[in-house]
Design an enzyme around this catalytic site. Structure first.
Site, PDB file in Angstrom:
ATOM      1  N   GLU A  65       0.637  -1.025  -0.072  1.00 35.21           N
ATOM      2  CA  GLU A  65      -0.313   0.034   0.111  1.00 35.21           C
ATOM      3  C   GLU A  65       0.450   1.782  -0.277  1.00 35.21           C
ATOM      4  O   GLU A  65       0.651   2.491  -0.631  1.00 35.21           O
ATOM      5  CB  GLU A  65      -0.612   0.045   1.289  1.00 35.21           C
ATOM      6  CG  GLU A  65      -1.809   1.238   1.217  1.00 35.21           C
ATOM      7  CD  GLU A  65      -2.985   0.234   2.130  1.00 35.21           C
ATOM      8  OE1 GLU A  65      -3.563  -0.445   2.348  1.00 35.21           O
ATOM      9  OE2 GLU A  65      -3.158   1.789   3.344  1.00 35.21           O
ATOM     10  N   ASP A  66       2.170   0.826   0.897  1.00 34.68           N
ATOM     11  CA  ASP A  66       2.339   2.770   0.987  1.00 34.68           C
ATOM     12  C   ASP A  66       4.608   2.763   0.443  1.00 34.68           C
ATOM     13  O   ASP A  66       4.834   3.734   0.359  1.00 34.68           O
ATOM     14  CB  ASP A  66       2.816   3.284   2.363  1.00 34.68           C
ATOM     15  CG  ASP A  66       2.288   3.080   3.250  1.00 34.68           C
ATOM     16  OD1 ASP A  66      -0.222   3.628   2.776  1.00 34.68           O
ATOM     17  OD2 ASP A  66       1.445   3.026   4.185  1.00 34.68           O
TER      18      ASP A  66
END
Ligand code: ZN
Length: 179
Positions: A65-66
């Protein structure tokens, strides 16, 4: 598969490198790795050290996600199961925040039993980081909003691990008592 100690140690190292320089929300902008360490450790405790892949997935749960990390890379370096668990914990970042949050509530009951454990551990860690001694009105609003939402997500995840369910209820109680 890698031996348990290597699996976890390499997951922690990769997470530290990929999230390098990122700060978490709440509690004095701690390094992001503190959040990952909390989630991994909650999972290790919840399973009494019996599931190395789950703990490795805890270290890596925000990596896709990051950061520039892919499912293929995780499958190659760790295992298909670790990669799949991280994918299950990955929001579609092309969507606006409100929609991502709505989807977490709707999708929670459809996740695998192990992904549900990671999600509960994630919410425990994030609520605890938002509990401040003398909260500003902005911090109070953020804590109220986050806790209410986390309860809805966890309602669709709980029942698989009494330790995590209890830790979550505890965190919610302390959050509300701190307001
Ligand atoms: Zn997280």
């Amino acid at each position: 598969m890698l031996p348990a100690v290597r699996l976890i140690s390499e997951a922690a190292e990769l997470a530290a490198r990929r999230h390098n320089g990122m700060a978490r929300k709440g509690r004095g902008n701690e390094p992001y790795i503190n959040h990952l360490a909390e989630v991994a450790n909650l999972l290790a405790r919840a399973t009494d050290g019996g599931d190395a892949e789950l703990v490795a997935a805890g270290w890596l749960h925000d990596a896709i996600e990051d950061t520039e990390t892919t499912r293929e890379e995780l499958a190659q370096r760790f295992s298909d199961r670790v990669a799949f668990l991280v994918v299950e914990c990955t929001d579609d970042m092309s969507l606006p925040k409100a929609e991502r949050r709505r989807r977490q509530v709707v999708d929670a009951p459809k996740k695998s039993a192990d992904a549900k454990l990671i999600k509960i551990a994630d919410k425990i860690s994030n609520i605890e980081a938002r509990i401040r001694p003398n909260p500003s009105s902005e911090e109070r609003a953020d804590l109220i909003e986050y806790t209410d939402w986390a309860e809805q997500v966890v309602a669709g995840c709980r029942g698989g691990n009494p330790y995590l369910d209890e830790k979550f209820d505890d965190a919610v109680q302390r959050a509300r008592a701190s307001l």
